[in-house]
Design a protein around this motif. Structure first.
Motif, PDB file in Angstrom:
ATOM      1  N   VAL A  21       0.917  -1.109   0.044  1.00 52.48           N
ATOM      2  CA  VAL A  21       0.050  -0.163  -0.069  1.00 52.48           C
ATOM      3  C   VAL A  21       0.870   1.241  -0.108  1.00 52.48           C
ATOM      4  O   VAL A  21       0.647   2.187  -0.654  1.00 52.48           O
ATOM      5  CB  VAL A  21      -0.809   0.206   1.138  1.00 52.48           C
ATOM      6  N   THR A  24       2.551   1.849  -3.388  1.00 52.89           N
ATOM      7  CA  THR A  24       1.379   2.172  -4.297  1.00 52.89           C
ATOM      8  C   THR A  24       1.218   3.587  -4.149  1.00 52.89           C
ATOM      9  O   THR A  24       1.018   4.422  -5.135  1.00 52.89           O
ATOM     10  CB  THR A  24      -0.020   1.345  -4.185  1.00 52.89           C
ATOM     11  N   LEU A  25       1.190   4.222  -2.936  1.00 52.09           N
ATOM     12  CA  LEU A  25       0.968   5.645  -2.648  1.00 52.09           C
ATOM     13  C   LEU A  25       1.939   6.431  -3.330  1.00 52.09           C
ATOM     14  O   LEU A  25       1.456   7.368  -3.714  1.00 52.09           O
ATOM     15  CB  LEU A  25       0.572   5.928  -1.075  1.00 52.09           C
ATOM     16  N   MET A  28       1.495   6.879  -6.558  1.00 45.53           N
ATOM     17  CA  MET A  28       0.496   7.563  -7.187  1.00 45.53           C
ATOM     18  C   MET A  28       0.856   9.045  -6.744  1.00 45.53           C
ATOM     19  O   MET A  28       0.012  10.001  -7.075  1.00 45.53           O
ATOM     20  CB  MET A  28      -0.828   7.056  -6.127  1.00 45.53           C
ATOM     21  N   TYR A  30       1.777  10.454  -3.674  1.00 44.92           N
ATOM     22  CA  TYR A  30       1.848  10.774  -2.410  1.00 44.92           C
ATOM     23  C   TYR A  30       3.297  10.506  -1.605  1.00 44.92           C
ATOM     24  O   TYR A  30       3.418   9.520  -1.116  1.00 44.92           O
ATOM     25  CB  TYR A  30       0.735   9.972  -1.472  1.00 44.92           C
ATOM     26  N   ASN A  32       4.519  12.463   0.715  1.00 47.28           N
ATOM     27  CA  ASN A  32       4.752  12.696   2.341  1.00 47.28           C
ATOM     28  C   ASN A  32       4.220  11.383   3.211  1.00 47.28           C
ATOM     29  O   ASN A  32       4.305  11.555   4.320  1.00 47.28           O
ATOM     30  CB  ASN A  32       4.139  13.917   2.558  1.00 47.28           C
ATOM     31  N   ILE A  33       3.713  10.249   2.475  1.00 45.05           N
ATOM     32  CA  ILE A  33       3.340   9.110   3.269  1.00 45.05           C
ATOM     33  C   ILE A  33       4.724   8.241   3.544  1.00 45.05           C
ATOM     34  O   ILE A  33       5.357   7.789   2.813  1.00 45.05           O
ATOM     35  CB  ILE A  33       2.540   8.095   2.448  1.00 45.05           C
ATOM     36  N   THR A  34       4.887   8.113   4.955  1.00 47.81           N
ATOM     37  CA  THR A  34       6.413   7.374   5.213  1.00 47.81           C
ATOM     38  C   THR A  34       6.117   5.812   5.590  1.00 47.81           C
ATOM     39  O   THR A  34       6.910   5.089   5.337  1.00 47.81           O
ATOM     40  CB  THR A  34       7.141   8.045   6.425  1.00 47.81           C
ATOM     41  N   GLU A  35       4.928   5.670   6.266  1.00 44.49           N
ATOM     42  CA  GLU A  35       4.736   4.035   6.744  1.00 44.49           C
ATOM     43  C   GLU A  35       3.352   3.770   6.484  1.00 44.49           C
ATOM     44  O   GLU A  35       2.262   4.759   7.076  1.00 44.49           O
ATOM     45  CB  GLU A  35       5.520   3.754   7.905  1.00 44.49           C
ATOM     46  N   VAL A  36       2.987   2.739   6.061  1.00 45.07           N
ATOM     47  CA  VAL A  36       1.713   2.060   6.224  1.00 45.07           C
ATOM     48  C   VAL A  36       1.799   0.701   6.881  1.00 45.07           C
ATOM     49  O   VAL A  36       2.450   0.092   6.213  1.00 45.07           O
ATOM     50  CB  VAL A  36       0.812   2.056   4.888  1.00 45.07           C
ATOM     51  N   ARG A  37       0.890   0.509   7.901  1.00 42.13           N
ATOM     52  CA  ARG A  37       0.597  -0.772   8.397  1.00 42.13           C
ATOM     53  C   ARG A  37      -0.729  -1.089   8.327  1.00 42.13           C
ATOM     54  O   ARG A  37      -1.693  -0.261   8.699  1.00 42.13           O
ATOM     55  CB  ARG A  37       1.235  -0.885   9.757  1.00 42.13           C
ATOM     56  N   GLN A  38      -1.120  -2.552   7.993  1.00 38.83           N
ATOM     57  CA  GLN A  38      -2.430  -2.958   7.724  1.00 38.83           C
ATOM     58  C   GLN A  38      -2.615  -3.826   8.680  1.00 38.83           C
ATOM     59  O   GLN A  38      -1.837  -4.730   9.346  1.00 38.83           O
ATOM     60  CB  GLN A  38      -2.465  -3.590   6.254  1.00 38.83           C
ATOM     61  N   GLY A  39      -4.089  -3.775   9.340  1.00 39.60           N
ATOM     62  CA  GLY A  39      -4.403  -4.615  10.251  1.00 39.60           C
ATOM     63  C   GLY A  39      -5.823  -5.249  10.024  1.00 39.60           C
ATOM     64  O   GLY A  39      -6.462  -4.744   8.865  1.00 39.60           O
ATOM     65  N   LYS A  40      -6.122  -5.776  10.961  1.00 36.47           N
ATOM     66  CA  LYS A  40      -7.572  -6.365  10.814  1.00 36.47           C
ATOM     67  C   LYS A  40      -8.690  -5.782  11.684  1.00 36.47           C
ATOM     68  O   LYS A  40      -8.293  -5.355  13.031  1.00 36.47           O
ATOM     69  CB  LYS A  40      -7.995  -7.912  11.047  1.00 36.47           C
TER      70      LYS A  40
END
Lengths: 80, 80
Positions: A21, A24-25, A28, A30, A32-40
């Motif tokens: 993610v 991908t950002l 696209m 973006y 300034n996005i430095t980290e994405v972590r996904q959860g449930k």
């Protein structure tokens, strides 16, 4: 009572989904996005009016079914 | 700034994953669980100190990438 539980990978555990993610950002635009972590996320409706009892049940469910406590953390929130 | 986004299926959209969790909990003896709905959780770290700007970026990202707004809703929370 409605209770939500969020299950996330522990900080030191690699999160490939989040990395995808994030990349991908970046692609696209973006930057300034430095980290994405996904959860449930789980929204659980249960017949229990006692907040403490309800929280205890959800805690048990998180430990037994919804999370793998070796690699995951969970947080519980009473919604109503 | 750390922002979380929760993506859930709209109320009227069938949630088979949630149904499986619900049934499993019933089979495990948790008879007071009446409904489970599952969603996705994202924790996003971004370089932006202005809360309003940060929220706007995440809102855009949710619309463009993280959710399918035809069948899903999302909520955004500023964490720090």
């Amino acid at each position: 009572m409605k209770i939500s539980a969020i299950v996330t990978l522990k900080e030191n555990v690699l999160d490939p989904q989040g990395k995808v993610v994030n990349q991908t950002l970046k692609n696209m635009g973006y930057s300034n996005i430095t980290e994405v972590r996904q959860g449930k996320y789980f929204e659980i409706q249960l017949n229990e009016n006692n907040k403490e009892k309800a929280k205890k049940i959800i805690d048990e469910i998180c430990k037994k079914l919804l999370s793998n406590t070796i690699i995951e953390d969970y947080t519980i929130n009473i919604k109503q």
